[in-house]
Design an enzyme around this catalytic site. Structure first.
Site, PDB file in Angstrom:
ATOM      1  N   LEU A 125       0.831   1.298   5.251  1.00  0.00           N
ATOM      2  CA  LEU A 125       0.763   0.092   4.433  1.00  0.00           C
ATOM      3  C   LEU A 125       0.294  -1.029   5.357  1.00  0.00           C
ATOM      4  CD1 LEU A 125       3.953  -0.037   2.161  1.00  0.00           C
ATOM      5  CD2 LEU A 125       1.578   0.132   1.426  1.00  0.00           C
ATOM      6  N   ASP A 126      -0.592  -1.881   4.860  1.00  0.00           N
ATOM      7  CA  ASP A 126      -1.071  -2.993   5.667  1.00  0.00           C
ATOM      8  C   ASP A 126       0.102  -3.811   6.202  1.00  0.00           C
ATOM      9  OD1 ASP A 126      -3.573  -2.149   4.968  1.00  0.00           O
ATOM     10  OD2 ASP A 126      -3.933  -3.748   3.513  1.00  0.00           O
ATOM     11  N   LYS A 127      -0.113  -4.471   7.322  1.00  0.00           N
ATOM     12  CA  LYS A 127       0.941  -5.273   7.937  1.00  0.00           C
ATOM     13  C   LYS A 127       1.513  -6.297   6.960  1.00  0.00           C
ATOM     14  CE  LYS A 127       1.784  -8.496  11.761  1.00  0.00           C
ATOM     15  NZ  LYS A 127       1.205  -9.208  12.922  1.00  0.00           N
ATOM     16  N   ALA A 187       1.505  -6.047   3.708  1.00  0.00           N
ATOM     17  CA  ALA A 187       1.915  -5.412   2.449  1.00  0.00           C
ATOM     18  C   ALA A 187       3.393  -5.042   2.497  1.00  0.00           C
ATOM     19  CB  ALA A 187       1.076  -4.173   2.179  1.00  0.00           C
TER      20      ALA A 187
END
Length: 232
Positions: free
Chosen positions: A101-103, A105
């Site tokens: 998951l993106d930082k 997100a």
């Protein structure tokens, strides 16, 4: 397997704690007191007792994490705090996140040490669904919805696979995809002329984020949740 690692895997304490207890004579292997933490044992056949209680070995463990924003989805990073840093009390050194998951997100992240299951869930051939809640910078309409549901060009060799889109309100949607390309959700919305300002993963395959789980917290998967994931 080393005796001290075995005891950690049984959730009996940190590596330093179990080493101290072994040296104190609190552990027996096949009814023989062992004082060396580095002694190797057979976790499947040897009978290990810790403070008089028999130890039950767990080869694989599965956790649901409600990832908060600001953490990197990795096992280690030289500059950033990672999601695995949240699991320091578990006393394990073999945990990893399944996918990323993106930082910035939030939401569902599966943490395990089961490489085979992780590979199956991430395999493109399996088409495991990932569902996200997206908050957008601009109004979202049925034209954008239709484009996403047909597949869009995000700069890869092929168009994205058709997505499933539900409009929640003017600037909020849920988006379900069966791929996992780098920053895919953000790139898909950008491709239709919009921008993601908040991203939260709600589901991966059969596993849905427990809404009772606070951000930054985790819990073990139930047996039913684990078995359902294996069927994905």
């Amino acid at each position: 397997m080393r005796l001290d690692k075995f005891l950690c895997d049984c959730r009996l304490g940190t590596r330093s704690q179990v080493k101290k207890d072994i040296k104190a004579g609190l552990v027996t292997v096949n009814d023989v007191k062992v004082l060396k933490p580095e002694q190797h044992i057979d976790e499947h056949t040897d009978c290990i007792h810790y403070k008089g209680q028999q130890c039950v070995y767990e080869e694989f463990v599965y956790y649901m994490l409600h990832k908060p924003s600001g953490l990197v989805s990795a096992t280690e990073d030289k500059h950033e705090q990672t999601v695995i840093d949240l699991f320091s009390q578990e006393g394990r050194d073999d945990l990893f996140p399944v996918g990323r998951l993106d930082k910035d997100a939030e939401g569902l992240l599966l943490i395990t040490n089961d490489g085979a299951l992780a590979h199956a869930l991430l395999s493109p051939a399996k088409h495991v669904e990932k569902e996200y809640e997206c908050h957008l910078a601009k109004s979202f309409d049925n034209i954008q919805k239709s484009q996403l549901e047909q597949g869009v060009d995000i700069g890869e060799k092929a168009m994205t696979k058709p997505a499933v889109v539900h409009i929640l309100d003017e600037k909020r949607i849920t988006l379900t995809i069966i791929e996992g390309k780098f920053h895919q959700v953000k790139r898909m919305l950008y491709a239709v002329g919009n921008e993601v300002v908040y991203l939260k993963r709600l589901r991966m395959g059969t596993l849905t984020l427990d809404q009772e789980l606070p951000k930054g917290s985790y819990r073990r998967l139930t047996e039913e949740e684990t078995e359902n994931l294996r069927k994905c």
